[in-house]
Scaffold this motif. Structure first.
Motif, mmCIF file in Angstrom:
data_model
loop_
_atom_site.group_PDB
_atom_site.id
_atom_site.type_symbol
_atom_site.label_atom_id
_atom_site.label_comp_id
_atom_site.label_asym_id
_atom_site.label_seq_id
_atom_site.Cartn_x
_atom_site.Cartn_y
_atom_site.Cartn_z
ATOM 1 N N GLY A 74 0.798 -1.220 0.000
ATOM 2 C CA GLY A 74 0.000 0.000 0.000
ATOM 3 C C GLY A 74 0.837 1.280 0.000
ATOM 4 O O GLY A 74 0.660 2.153 -0.859
ATOM 5 N N ASP A 75 1.750 1.406 0.961
ATOM 6 C CA ASP A 75 2.561 2.633 1.053
ATOM 7 C C ASP A 75 3.444 2.817 -0.175
ATOM 8 O O ASP A 75 3.579 3.932 -0.700
ATOM 9 N N ARG A 76 4.043 1.719 -0.649
ATOM 10 C CA ARG A 76 4.931 1.822 -1.818
ATOM 11 C C ARG A 76 4.150 2.245 -3.057
ATOM 12 O O ARG A 76 4.638 3.001 -3.892
ATOM 13 N N LEU A 77 2.909 1.745 -3.160
ATOM 14 C CA LEU A 77 2.068 2.125 -4.297
ATOM 15 C C LEU A 77 1.691 3.599 -4.221
ATOM 16 O O LEU A 77 1.781 4.341 -5.213
ATOM 17 N N MET A 78 1.290 4.053 -3.033
ATOM 18 C CA MET A 78 0.864 5.449 -2.886
ATOM 19 C C MET A 78 2.025 6.425 -3.037
ATOM 20 O O MET A 78 1.838 7.568 -3.436
ATOM 21 N N GLN A 79 3.244 5.985 -2.700
ATOM 22 C CA GLN A 79 4.414 6.851 -2.849
ATOM 23 C C GLN A 79 4.980 6.841 -4.269
ATOM 24 O O GLN A 79 5.907 7.589 -4.575
ATOM 25 N N GLY A 80 4.439 5.954 -5.105
ATOM 26 C CA GLY A 80 4.962 5.863 -6.475
ATOM 27 C C GLY A 80 6.254 5.078 -6.556
ATOM 28 O O GLY A 80 6.940 5.105 -7.582
ATOM 29 N N ASP A 81 6.600 4.345 -5.482
ATOM 30 C CA ASP A 81 7.850 3.575 -5.459
ATOM 31 C C ASP A 81 7.699 2.195 -6.073
ATOM 32 O O ASP A 81 8.698 1.547 -6.379
ATOM 33 N N ALA A 82 6.467 1.710 -6.174
ATOM 34 C CA ALA A 82 6.238 0.381 -6.750
ATOM 35 C C ALA A 82 5.022 0.447 -7.659
ATOM 36 O O ALA A 82 4.103 1.243 -7.440
ATOM 37 N N LEU A 83 5.052 -0.380 -8.682
ATOM 38 C CA LEU A 83 3.965 -0.391 -9.658
ATOM 39 C C LEU A 83 3.313 -1.768 -9.657
ATOM 40 O O LEU A 83 4.000 -2.795 -9.740
ATOM 41 N N LEU A 84 1.997 -1.794 -9.536
ATOM 42 C CA LEU A 84 1.242 -3.037 -9.666
ATOM 43 C C LEU A 84 0.515 -3.026 -11.006
ATOM 44 O O LEU A 84 0.023 -1.986 -11.439
ATOM 45 N N ALA A 85 0.453 -4.179 -11.651
ATOM 46 C CA ALA A 85 -0.228 -4.286 -12.949
ATOM 47 C C ALA A 85 -1.373 -5.285 -12.837
ATOM 48 O O ALA A 85 -1.282 -6.273 -12.099
ATOM 49 N N PHE A 86 -2.433 -5.023 -13.592
ATOM 50 C CA PHE A 86 -3.600 -5.902 -13.585
ATOM 51 C C PHE A 86 -3.471 -6.910 -14.726
ATOM 52 O O PHE A 86 -3.276 -6.518 -15.878
ATOM 53 N N ALA A 87 -3.573 -8.201 -14.385
ATOM 54 C CA ALA A 87 -3.369 -9.257 -15.378
ATOM 55 C C ALA A 87 -4.520 -10.256 -15.311
ATOM 56 O O ALA A 87 -4.513 -11.143 -14.455
ATOM 57 N N PRO A 88 -5.498 -10.131 -16.191
ATOM 58 C CA PRO A 88 -6.592 -11.109 -16.208
ATOM 59 C C PRO A 88 -6.173 -12.376 -16.959
ATOM 60 O O PRO A 88 -5.704 -12.301 -18.092
ATOM 61 N N GLY A 89 -6.322 -13.518 -16.306
ATOM 62 C CA GLY A 89 -5.976 -14.778 -16.974
ATOM 63 C C GLY A 89 -5.358 -15.763 -16.010
ATOM 64 O O GLY A 89 -5.011 -15.436 -14.885
ATOM 65 N N GLY A 90 -5.214 -16.986 -16.453
ATOM 66 C CA GLY A 90 -4.600 -18.019 -15.633
ATOM 67 C C GLY A 90 -5.611 -18.739 -14.753
ATOM 68 O O GLY A 90 -6.758 -18.314 -14.620
#
Length: 332
Positions: free
Chosen positions: A103-119
């Motif tokens: 959460g904190d890393r995402l809000m600070q722009g330090d980490a990026l999460l990507a949405f991947a539908p499938g599997g």
């Protein structure tokens, strides 16, 4: 219905507009994805925390804030992972242990999460692939929606994650991602949160399109006032005036649908956003194509923001099935 921004919302809009105006002009608009440093700077300004739900440690901004920020991003033709990384993935991890880690890393722009539908889950491991995963090459982790509809979190460093780069029409990078028996952490999304996340991500995309439409129209009106033919500006020709007026109509009709979707009651928002997607994607593409036509041959080159804007609009208007999928959903 109150259409005026509150003082706080106006401050957010002005802050984002100033930030983007310092970094984007007609020569740099849509010329490539926003740099990691600028993305991190937006995080440090608290913009992503504003758009993150309280369950994930954010400030719980709603649809109006999403519309304001996204429209400014679109106006600058900024290429960012806002809709999927912050609005979709940020809500997917809310309420689970993943929020503490990411959460904190995402809000600070330090980490990026990507949405991947499938599997699919087989013997407790995730197997299969996701075709076009936006920002998949840079993602530190993936929020995966399996074929059965379960939400899982996959660490991008897992040795079973295979990424193949795919360049999109607007110049940004996506990835074809294969999961070979990777460890996946189940995400427990609070009731209604996932539907809200999808609605807000859709709202963000149509708001970006409306912002892009406004910029492309402004650039086109400036151009036809300066371009001379037969000793006079082509803006003085009635046919050009009619074409610009039609572009303005498409923009204002789109803006009205965007406002209706952003201000809809929560239970009616999904349908309102779907209705906006059904119209705005096609209207934005028609406006962008008309802008290119009025610029003549130069309009299709990479030298002008008009051509780059058309490619950005083309991508946004086709995301998640575009207008065709939205109209099918409304008719179902």
């Amino acid at each position: 219905m109150n259409l005026a921004l509150s003082d706080e919302q106006a401050m957010v809009r002005d802050m984002v507009r100033r930030f983007l105006a310092d970094r984007y002009d007609a020569t740099t608009m849509a010329k490539g994805p926003m740099s990691p440093d600028d993305w991190r700077a937006l995080g440090e300004l608290g913009l992503f925390a504003l758009l993150t739900p309280e369950q994930a440690g954010g400030l719980g901004g709603g649809a109006a804030e999403v519309m304001i920020v996204s429209e400014e991003m679109g106006r600058a033709l900024a290429i960012t992972p806002l809709a999927e990384a912050i609005l979709l993935c940020g809500r997917a991890i809310a309420g689970s242990a993943a929020a503490e880690e990411w959460g904190d890393r995402l809000m600070q722009g330090d980490a990026l999460l990507a949405f991947a539908p499938g599997g699919a889950l087989v013997d407790g491991r995730l197997r299969g692939s996701a075709a076009i995963v936006r920002d998949g090459m840079d993602a530190a982790a993936f929020v995966v929606e399996t074929e059965a509809g379960a939400l899982m979190l996959v660490d991008g460093q897992d040795s079973g994650v295979r990424r193949t780069p795919v360049r999109l029409v607007d110049g940004s990078m996506a990835a074809h991602v294969r999961f070979d028996a990777v460890q996946a952490q189940p995400l427990t999304v609070p009731a209604g949160m996932w539907a809200e996340a999808q609605a807000l991500a859709g709202l963000s995309i149509v708001a970006e399109l409306v912002g892009a439409m406004a910029s492309l129209l402004d650039l086109t009106v400036d151009y036809v006032r300066q371009r001379h033919q037969f000793g006079k500006p082509i803006a003085s020709f009635q046919v050009v005036q009619h074409r610009c007026a039609r572009m303005y109509t498409w923009l204002e009709q789109s803006r009205s649908l965007l406002l209706k979707a952003a201000l809809a009651e929560e239970e009616a928002r999904v349908r309102a956003v779907t209705a906006a997607r059904a119209y705005i994607g096609d209207a934005a593409l028609k406006l962008a194509e008309e802008a290119v036509q009025l610029h003549g041959g130069m309009g299709v080159t990479d030298e002008l923001a008009i051509g780059r804007g058309l490619r950005r609009v083309l991508l946004l208007s086709r995301l998640h099935g575009g207008g065709i999928a939205a109209r099918a959903a409304l008719a179902a």
